[in-house]
Design an enzyme around this catalytic site. Structure first.
Site, PDB file in Angstrom:
ATOM      1  N   ASP A  58       0.844  -1.201   0.000  1.00 17.89           N
ATOM      2  CA  ASP A  58       0.000   0.000   0.000  1.00 17.89           C
ATOM      3  C   ASP A  58       0.885   1.259   0.000  1.00 17.89           C
ATOM      4  O   ASP A  58       0.836   2.052   0.937  1.00 17.89           O
ATOM      5  CB  ASP A  58      -0.953   0.001   1.222  1.00 17.89           C
ATOM      6  CG  ASP A  58      -0.232   0.085   2.556  1.00 17.89           C
ATOM      7  OD1 ASP A  58       0.935  -0.349   2.637  1.00 17.89           O
ATOM      8  OD2 ASP A  58      -0.823   0.613   3.532  1.00 17.89           O
ATOM      9  N   ASP A 100       8.595  -1.551   6.359  1.00 19.04           N
ATOM     10  CA  ASP A 100       8.267  -2.595   5.387  1.00 19.04           C
ATOM     11  C   ASP A 100       9.458  -3.323   4.752  1.00 19.04           C
ATOM     12  O   ASP A 100       9.368  -4.530   4.486  1.00 19.04           O
ATOM     13  CB  ASP A 100       7.381  -2.000   4.267  1.00 19.04           C
ATOM     14  CG  ASP A 100       5.998  -1.620   4.774  1.00 19.04           C
ATOM     15  OD1 ASP A 100       5.580  -2.132   5.826  1.00 19.04           O
ATOM     16  OD2 ASP A 100       5.333  -0.798   4.100  1.00 19.04           O
TER      17      ASP A 100
HETATM   18  C1  BDR Z   1       2.981   0.155   8.618  1.00 22.05           C
HETATM   19  O1  BDR Z   1       1.951   1.123   8.416  1.00 22.05           O
HETATM   20  C2  BDR Z   1       2.189   1.856   7.241  1.00 22.05           C
HETATM   21  O2  BDR Z   1       2.030   3.230   7.453  1.00 22.05           O
HETATM   22  C3  BDR Z   1       3.576   1.514   6.782  1.00 22.05           C
HETATM   23  O3  BDR Z   1       3.640   1.495   5.364  1.00 22.05           O
HETATM   24  C4  BDR Z   1       3.821   0.159   7.370  1.00 22.05           C
HETATM   25  O4  BDR Z   1       3.392  -0.867   6.495  1.00 22.05           O
HETATM   26  C5  BDR Z   1       3.721   0.505   9.889  1.00 22.05           C
HETATM   27  O5  BDR Z   1       2.866   0.477  10.991  1.00 22.05           O
HETATM   28 CA    CA Z   2       2.889  -0.469   4.153  1.00 22.13          CA
END
Ligand code: BDR
Ligand code: CA
Length: 314
Positions: A10, A245
């Site tokens: 995402d 990530d």
């Molecule tokens: C996760 O939340 C998203 O904002 C980031 O991409 C990551 O996957 C961290 O809590």
């Molecule tokens: Ca993410």
């Protein structure tokens, strides 16, 4: 032989780095496709961002649109972290327009068809956003669960506090019912939660190294991370934001970076202050069979070194 992966994402700044790290690491990884989900920003933006990131990488990679919203709840997004576009940059310069199309197949169908078509135990799923696409794929085709090699996720918080509520990490909180279904599915699950990602901070020297030594793409990534650092530094008072990530991809490339421990994890789906909490049984207090390998520690300098080296290859 390179591991064959589907990367469910995402984007999102840290998703973008994970995608680039994966696409750069052709000796270790073959990216069969990016499947995109609504999360950090709505699906139309995460999809556009995924296509922009693949275009930046100058590598072939198909992009599939997935679920725009969680299974049972309204979507929660994170523009406060990633900016209005989901990929705002420190300098204000946007990423270039994408040349990569959106495939006509739905992301969930792509996941199901690919895991069924490839040899048993050969496909690894990596999920770095809310787990909606994965849970829908598992519900639609439970036969793919034992067929896949493993599912590596960024999500949850075993021992750390949450980052979107006091209890919950963002990806799990956005779609707790999907996460619950995935954790309970019996899939071979590897979890990179806030316990490990909060050790991977984008400190000034690490950011400078990405900019200086990461080549053409490193410069662009440093500009993105410059923006990404701002919210978290003011929130946590740390030296830099946690780079969540890419831990999943770094694990597939160089597992020795991380320390892991097998334990039982259950997702709280009850309405209340603990909604989306990953309750993690370190001491085996429940007698429940462990269902996840949880990252507990790691070498942050090597993690950032790997990212910088690989970005330079693009
Ligand atoms: C996760 O939340 C998203 O904002 C980031 O991409 C990551 O996957 C961290 O809590
Ligand atoms: Ca993410």
């Amino acid at each position: 032989m390179a591991k064959r992966i589907i990367l469910d994402c995402d984007p999102g700044h840290d998703d973008a780095v994970a995608i680039l790290l994966a696409l750069a690491s052709t000796d270790e990884l073959e990216v069969l496709g990016l499947t995109v989900v609504g999360g950090n920003v709505p699906l139309h933006s995460t999809l556009l961002n995924a296509r922009k990131v693949v275009t930046l990488a100058q590598r072939e990679c198909k992009v599939f649109a997935g679920c725009p919203r969680p299974m049972m709840r309204d979507i929660v997004t994170a523009e406060h972290v990633h900016g209005e576009t989901g990929l705002d940059s420190g300098s204000g310069t946007p990423l270039g327009e994408p040349t990569v199309p959106v495939e006509s197949t739905h992301a969930v169908n792509f996941i199901v068809e690919t895991v069924r078509a490839e040899p048993e135990n050969s496909v690894t799923l990596v999920a770095i956003g809310p787990l909606t696409n994965i849970a829908v794929a598992f519900a639609m085709a439970p036969d793919i669960i034992p067929r896949m090699h493993e599912l590596v996720i960024m999500g949850g918080a075993g021992f750390e506090p949450g980052n979107i509520t006091p209890a919950a990490e963002f990806n799990i909180y956005v779609d707790p019912q999907a996460a619950r279904a995935v954790f309970d599915s019996g899939v071979n699950l590897i979890m990179f939660g806030l316990d490990i990602t909060h050790q991977m901070l984008i400190t000034p020297p690490r950011l400078e190294a990405v900019n200086r030594d990461g080549g053409r793409v490193g410069t662009v990534v440093a500009d993105l991370l410059d923006f990404f650092n701002q919210y978290d530094i003011s929130k946590y008072g740390w030296e830099g934001a946690p780079l969540h990530d890419p831990c999943t991809i770094a694990y597939l490339i160089e597992p020795a970076i991380f320390e892991m421990r097998k334990m039982h994890v259950v997702v709280d789906t009850t309405d209340g202050p603990s909604l989306g909490r990953t309750v993690t049984d370190w001491w085996g207090a429940t007698q429940e069979k462990p269902n996840a390998m949880v990252a507990t520690g790691g070498n942050a300098d090597r993690f950032f070194g790997l990212i910088t080296e690989r970005l330079k290859l693009l």
